[in-house]
Design a protein around this motif. Structure first.
Motif: not given
Ligand SMILES: Cc1ncc(COP(=O)(O)O)c(C=O)c1O
Length: 392
Positions: A311-314, A325-331, A353-358, A387-392
């Motif tokens: 998950e890009s947030d994590s 420091a990177c980003s999940t997309g547009s600041a 899309a939710r698994a992507s980072l810029r 973390a992702y496998s726990v959340s699924q």
């Protein structure tokens, strides 16, 4: 712990020349619209800056309208052109945009739909991140009498793809439709010439090229009218009222001059760092994939990567904990838990899309930054996957 800044598409560190120019100009009092000596001196500095900027972008100085941000310039272009065209011909209510514009274009267009009876027609985007010119041609043929404007970004802020703006202008010209381009991410990174692009209007912003935050420009063709969105003192061709920000503008132009002077060397340096970053990531995480193209019509510094089963947030938080420091997309949409509309427009699933980072690189990055990322990326991805496998 080292600290690495890979979020230059969100904002760049202010450059020393821009900072010095800002400080020096800020020491001088005088509203550029005042008629006394103080005011006239400020006006002279500002007009010199305007002329320099115009020269750098292949425009006439009267074509440069300074604004308080790229967002403001985009709002002015979308609403101002739409209202002007609609006032001349009430059928012209269609706004043609790509499916992956920045929110600073998308949202004013959506606002016009909600409050002013506009209709948006979207130009589809390929998996690689380029607009479909044939579809645009078909839209122009179908809706020619109703189109107020076409707005397509010069380059995309999440995946870096550079759009065929010259071809878009040539197509739209056949139907007498004005074209606006949001060139915020392109300016100073890739050659940009207002006259050559033959667009009606073009947006710039200072803080993506080492200039100050809160300064932008709408470059608008000479002699054309658009409806203002700010009313007041009549500055900037009566199109953008408000006391001119002399210090911000002079500083923006100082940053622009150095960005354009060093464009080729900076682009080569950043491009090579980007290639190294992508190969370091793929070497450590073999199933990571690049969203967008590796080379060709792409900005030198942007790499958008999908890391399956994360998950890009994590990811963002885990990278931040390592000092990266990177980003999940547009600041502007960061913090909002949404899948990137850019990647969705490019045909990715919500999950992808939710698994992507810029990662967006700039002139202050070094090879050591890439090497540091190489040392911690495996750990970050493993934790994110746990973390992702726990959340699924
Ligand atoms: C493509 C694009 N357009 C517009 C903007 C907004 O510019 P500003 O931050 O100056 O309002 C941004 C900034 O993220 C951008 O990337």
């Amino acid at each position: 712990m080292p600290r690495v800044y890979f979020d230059n598409a969100a904002t760049t560190p202010i450059s020393e020349v821009a900072l010095q120019a800002f400080i020096e100009q800020s020491r001088q009092v005088g509203n550029p619209s005042s008629l006394h000596t103080y005011g006239r001196t400020a006006r002279k500095d500002l007009e010199e800056a305007r002329e320099k900027l115009a020269e750098l972008i292949g425009a006439h100085s009267t074509e440069v309208i300074f604004t308080g941000s790229g967002t403001e310039a985009n709002n002015l272009a979308i609403k101002g052109i739409y209202w002007q065209r609609k006032s001349e011909d009430s059928r012209k209510k269609v706004i043609v945009i790509s499916g992956f514009e920045h929110h600073a274009v998308l949202d004013p267009a959506n606002w016009l739909v909600e409050f002013d009876g506009a209709e948006i027609v979207q130009i589809p985007v390929s998996r690689d991140g380029f607009i479909d010119l044939e579809k645009l041609a078909a839209i122009l043929v179908d809706r020619k009498d109703e189109i107020a404007l076409v707005s397509v970004m010069h380059s995309n802020n999440e995946v870096g793809s550079i759009q065929p703006i010259k071809e878009i202008s040539a197509l739209a010209k056949r139907f007498d439709v004005p074209v606006h381009t949001d060139a915020v991410q392109s300016f100073g990174k890739t050659p940009l010439n207002f006259k050559d692009l033959e667009v009606f209007a073009m947006t710039l912003s200072a803080h993506k090229i080492g200039g100050p935050v809160g300064v932008g420009a709408l470059v608008l063709k000479k002699g054309v009218d658009i409806t203002p969105i700010l009313h007041g003192g009549g500055q900037e061709r009566d199109i953008r009222s408000g006391t001119l920000n002399a210090a911000g503008i002079v500083s923006f132009v100082a940053a622009s001059q150095s960005a354009i002077r060093d464009l080729t060397t900076n682009a080569q340096k950043v491009e090579s760092l980007r290639a190294k970053l992508i190969s370091a990531i793929q070497e450590q995480i073999p199933d990571a994939t690049l969203n967008g193209v590796m080379q060709g019509e792409v900005l030198p510094g942007i790499a958008n990567i999908s890391f399956p089963n994360t998950e890009s947030d994590s990811l963002l938080v885990l990278f931040d904990a390592e000092g990266i420091a990177c980003s999940t997309g547009s600041a502007c949409s960061a913090g909002v838990q949404e899948a990137s509309h850019v990647l969705l427009a490019m045909g990715r699933t919500e999950k992808e899309a939710r698994a992507s980072l810029r990662f967006s690189l700039g002139t202050t990055n070094t090879e050591a930054d890439i090497e540091y990322l190489r040392t911690c990326i495996k750990r970050v991805i493993e934790r994110a996957r746990a973390a992702y496998s726990v959340s699924q």
